[in-house]
Design a protein around this motif. Structure first.
Motif: not given
Lengths: 157, 157
Positions: B1-15, B24-28, B33-37
């Motif tokens: 799913x395309x949202x998965x890709x956006x989450x991966x990209x955004x997470x890595x930029x933030x890290x 933490x996953x909570x901070x991400x 603005x995506x659920x922690x699961x």
């Protein structure tokens, strides 16, 4: 939907091959193994856009107007699968303008990632569509008759 | 799913931007603005594939291992949005091998269109993925900081 594209392509190839007579949506439905409501919707779209002539409807019949070489595969793709208007549901971070106004702690990444990802997706989609625009239905028929034609054309590039 | 890709990209930029500490996953989850699961699923995938270190799980924290220039956008796309395995549901005509054996009146189009459309879709998808493989997350960050970077890069080609 991608099936719409396949229905349009298959229908036009079939009409071209049987261009000495009008083809009913029922006949197309049997040949393509797709329900006739879908056939009529797609043929109505092709009729509106000048690919076929004939009567649209339950007892309609269609005949090809253009030659296969005049039918660009990319144009058929754009017609049956219009580009995504908004990528908002695929993008993380900020979700509304209201939120933007209230948000004061956000960094450059959160402020700008939506624009950046929208550009990336839009440019990738344009590139994807350009791929299909390289070919006409005459090319597609070549591949049907001599399978591997598309692969060879791409390898030559 | 395309949202998965956006989450991966955004997470890595933030890290990458906060590489002095574990995130933490909570901070991400709050930042993206995506659920922690969903965050934990994607981060677990990035962990398995050597992008991040840390503890996966509810109280886990992650830290980037690679530099942004080492993260290819196309590889992240392939990881989060695997290629379609079968195009069968997008293709018209024959629906099973059994049917093929019983069918005697079929023309060259009906016999071969499935192979031809599968090739066309597969080659188009390869081309689409190659587009993303041109870039790394360092390019993506360039676009975030100077919007229009991707557009200019494409225009220059």
């Amino acid at each position: 939907m991608r099936l719409d594209f396949s229905v349009a392509v298959h229908s036009l190839l079939y009409l071209d091959q049987n261009n000495d007579r009008r083809i009913s949506s029922r006949e197309l439905s049997e040949k393509l193994k797709v329900n006739s409501v879908m056939i009529r919707n797609i043929l109505s779209l092709l009729h509106k856009n000048g690919y076929v002539k004939g009567n649209v409807g339950k007892n309609g019949g269609y005949q090809m107007i253009l030659s296969l070489a005049q039918c660009n595969v990319g144009e058929l793709y754009d017609l049956t699968i219009p580009p995504t208007i908004s990528y908002a549901r695929f993008i993380t971070g900020k979700t509304s303008l209201l939120e933007e106004e209230n948000e004061t702690h956000e960094t450059e990444i959160e402020s700008n990632i939506a624009e950046t990802l929208t550009d990336l997706f839009t440019l990738a989609d344009q590139d994807y569509r350009a791929f299909y625009h390289q070919f006409t239905l005459a090319d597609l028929k070549q591949d049907i008759e001599h399978h591997g034609y598309f692969q060879r054309k791409i390898d030559e590039q």
